[in-house]
Structure formats: C-alpha cells, structure tokens
Motif scaffolding. Structure first.
Motif, short mmCIF file in Angstrom:
data_model
loop_
_atom_site.label_atom_id
_atom_site.label_comp_id
_atom_site.label_asym_id
_atom_site.label_seq_id
_atom_site.Cartn_x
_atom_site.Cartn_y
_atom_site.Cartn_z
N VAL A 208 0.88 -1.29 0.00
CA VAL A 208 0.06 -0.07 -0.14
C VAL A 208 0.88 1.28 -0.09
N ARG A 209 0.68 2.28 -0.82
CA ARG A 209 1.34 3.47 -0.99
C ARG A 209 0.28 4.76 -0.39
N PRO A 210 1.16 5.52 0.24
CA PRO A 210 2.33 5.74 0.27
C PRO A 210 2.93 4.74 1.67
N THR A 211 4.13 3.97 1.41
CA THR A 211 4.74 2.83 2.00
C THR A 211 5.08 3.96 3.50
N VAL A 212 5.35 3.10 4.36
CA VAL A 212 5.69 3.47 5.74
C VAL A 212 6.90 4.52 5.50
N GLY A 213 7.90 4.18 5.14
CA GLY A 213 8.99 5.18 4.89
C GLY A 213 8.45 6.32 4.14
N ASP A 214 7.71 6.36 3.29
CA ASP A 214 7.35 7.71 2.30
C ASP A 214 6.39 8.44 3.25
N ARG A 215 5.48 7.64 4.03
CA ARG A 215 4.63 8.46 5.15
C ARG A 215 5.55 9.07 6.05
N LEU A 216 6.35 8.61 6.57
CA LEU A 216 7.14 9.35 7.62
C LEU A 216 7.88 10.50 7.04
N MET A 217 8.54 10.49 5.79
CA MET A 217 9.11 11.62 5.25
C MET A 217 8.06 12.74 4.73
N ILE A 218 6.91 12.10 4.17
CA ILE A 218 6.04 13.23 3.92
C ILE A 218 5.38 13.88 5.32
N GLU A 219 5.17 13.51 6.61
CA GLU A 219 4.90 14.00 7.60
C GLU A 219 5.95 14.84 8.19
N ARG A 220 7.39 14.47 7.99
CA ARG A 220 8.38 15.29 8.35
C ARG A 220 8.38 16.70 7.44
N GLY A 221 7.95 16.41 6.21
CA GLY A 221 8.03 17.37 5.49
C GLY A 221 7.20 18.60 5.70
N TRP A 222 5.94 18.43 6.54
CA TRP A 222 5.00 19.30 6.82
C TRP A 222 5.57 20.67 7.51
N ALA A 223 6.86 20.04 8.18
CA ALA A 223 7.45 21.31 9.27
C ALA A 223 8.18 22.31 8.30
N THR A 224 8.24 21.90 6.96
CA THR A 224 8.85 23.15 5.85
C THR A 224 7.96 24.06 5.60
N VAL A 225 6.69 23.99 5.84
CA VAL A 225 5.62 24.87 5.78
C VAL A 225 5.66 26.11 6.91
N VAL A 226 6.34 27.04 6.68
CA VAL A 226 6.66 27.83 7.81
C VAL A 226 6.15 29.40 7.52
N ALA A 227 5.44 29.68 6.32
CA ALA A 227 5.03 30.99 6.34
C ALA A 227 3.52 30.94 5.56
N GLU A 228 2.68 31.82 5.69
CA GLU A 228 1.53 31.85 4.98
C GLU A 228 1.85 32.76 3.79
N PRO A 229 1.55 32.34 2.44
CA PRO A 229 1.92 32.88 1.28
C PRO A 229 0.95 33.84 0.56
N TYR A 230 -0.06 34.21 1.38
CA TYR A 230 -1.19 34.96 0.70
C TYR A 230 -0.82 36.22 -0.09
N GLU A 231 0.16 37.06 0.92
CA GLU A 231 0.43 38.53 0.32
C GLU A 231 1.28 38.19 -0.99
N ALA A 232 1.60 37.06 -1.41
CA ALA A 232 2.67 37.01 -2.56
C ALA A 232 1.70 36.23 -3.66
N ILE A 233 0.60 36.01 -3.42
CA ILE A 233 -0.35 35.36 -4.30
C ILE A 233 -1.13 36.52 -4.96
#
Length: 289
Positions: A208-233
């Motif tokens: 089943v995808r995402p695999t365990v390894g990918d799920r872990l990295m996906i969830e760790r990647g959430w921490a890279t969302v650090v700013a609201e982008p709306y002023e630039a949109i």
C-alpha cells in the motif's frame, strides 16, 4: 489497469509521466477545453479520487490530475519539503504547457497549490478544499507539530494495512472487503483510487502506498511549511470548508479566511468535498477560471 470508462462517469484519460527532477509524476488528462484546471490530491490518496469532479469539468476544461510524489503511480522521493511539492506543480504546468490554470488542492494538496501560486503569476485562481496554510494561527503548531521519528515510525509499522506486502489474492480480498464495508463513500469514486494505491514491490508482493518510509518523510516535510503565502499570491483564493468536519483546526481555517480576506464557502460535506459535492466544487472552479 484503472478503468475510468467502466464507471460511466468520465472519459478515458490520457496518461503520461512528467519529470520533476529525479521524480516521475504519473499524470492523467481529460477533456480539451481552452481553460485548464490542475487537481492536487491529499495525503494518502491519488489522482483517481477526483473522478466525480472530472466528469463535471471535462466538457469545458482541460482537466489535469497527478499522483503526488510517493503516491499512486508516481515514484517516491528523498524529500517532501514544500518547495519540492510546489516544484511538482510547476513541473506539471510547465511540462504540459498549461496557461493560467485554476489550481484545486484537497487537504494538504492545497499547500502545494498555494506555494506554487505564491511564486507564479500564471495562475487564474486557487481553490482550497477543507485545508489551507494557516501557520500564523496558534492551532497550526498543535495540529502539525514536528514528528517524533521513532514514535511515529513505530505507529506506522504497527498499522496492519502497511505492515506487510500482499499477494494478488490478498489484494483482491482487500478490495472486495472495502467495497462491501458499511459507511464508505461511493465505490465508484474510491474503488479506482484504492487499486491505484497498491503497487508491486521488488519482492513480488503488493504494498500500500504511500509506504511506511514515504509516510514518515511526508509528515516530516510538513514542518517545512513555515509562512503564509497569501501576500505573494496575485490570483483569487477561495476556501471551501466542510461543515461536517468540525474541530480546532477547522476553526483556524475559518479565522484564516477572515484574517486574510479569502473568499470562503461552507458546504454540507465531510472532508472529501470533491467526492460528496462535485457539482458545487465544479461551480467554484468556473468562478475562478
């Protein structure tokens, strides 16, 4: 093989692979209108979760959906940072030569769409389905706290659906069980998605995808969302909220709409608005495109 035609809900898609750096993104395209819309699914699903919405758009739009990295038929990756996910949207838009697309993101797929729109003026509008980037709200850090790697890895490995590979006979039984389980959303929408989310591994078994390894990295990647982008949109942003999916973070999205002066619509739906209310979502797409 994913048979859209057998569902009687949308025409057979044109399938292709678009490269985003080292990642191969499995892309599906329907229709052929001058206007175009790009659909970005959420965590754990894939491009076929959009079939009901596609059927309401393909007569008027060129509709493009892709499996996010690590999902469906796309390859896995060594990074799931927000800049990589936004780069995947760019790879699809540029690779297909799409002009002023409407971007529709469901759940965390809305983050990819918003991050791309913040760096690209060639967007007609962004429709966020029951999710958006709200890092300036106190509820964000509570909901998307950094992943404790060891604890989360143990949880994922304990998930019976992810813990092992399956034979073809076991896959057939899993799909049959899902089809007859009570309380599911329509099988016509979720059945193809389930099939596309199971992939044969090098051991000959299906995983089943995402695999365990990918799920872990996906969830760790959430921490890279650090700013609201709306002023630039520079394009319009509409937030569609699911009335039957309440909670602290849902309240944060309501506050976000007010704070950032976003157009907001409340729909009588659970989280998967595009499955339960595809006609309403199609109407919102048309207001943007």
């Amino acid at each position: 093989m994913d048979s859209d035609a057998s569902l009687g809900e949308c025409r057979r898609a044109r399938d292709m692979v678009v490269r985003s750096g080292a990642v191969g993104l499995a892309v599906r395209m329907w229709g052929g209108g001058a206007r175009c819309v790009v659909l970005v699914h959420g965590y754990g699903t894939n491009s076929l979760s959009w079939l009901r919405l596609v059927s309401g758009l393909e007569d008027d739009f060129t509709v493009v959906a892709y499996d996010r990295r690590g999902h469906g038929r796309s390859s896995g990756a060594d990074s799931y940072a927000i800049e990589n996910l936004a780069g995947d949207v760019r790879a699809v838009v540029d690779g297909l030569g799409l002009v002023r697309p409407v971007l529709v993101g469901h759940s965390v797929g809305a983050w990819d769409a918003l991050a791309f729109a913040a760096d690209e003026p060639n967007v007609a509008g962004v429709l966020c389905l029951d999710q958006a980037i709200a890092v300036d709200d106190a509820a964000w850090s509570t909901t998307y706290r950094p992943v404790c790697v060891e604890e989360r890895l143990a949880q994922l490995r304990a998930d019976p659906l992810l813990a092992r590979g399956y034979t073809q006979a076991e896959v057939d039984e899993l799909i049959l069980d899902a089809k007859r389980a009570p309380g599911l959303q329509p099988w016509s929408a979720y059945g193809p998605m389930v099939r596309r989310g199971i992939r044969r591994g090098g051991d000959g078994l299906f995983w089943v995808r995402p695999t365990v390894g990918d799920r872990l990295m996906i969830e760790r990647g959430w921490a890279t969302v650090v700013a609201e982008p709306y002023e630039a949109i520079s394009c319009p942003v509409t937030l569609a909220l699911a009335a039957r999916n309440p909670g602290p973070f849902h309240d944060a999205l309501r506050r976000l709409a007010v704070r950032r002066k976003l157009s907001a619509v409340l729909l009588d739906s659970d989280h998967d608005i595009h499955v339960e209310r595809p006609g309403d979502v199609a109407d919102l797409v048309r207001t943007l495109g």
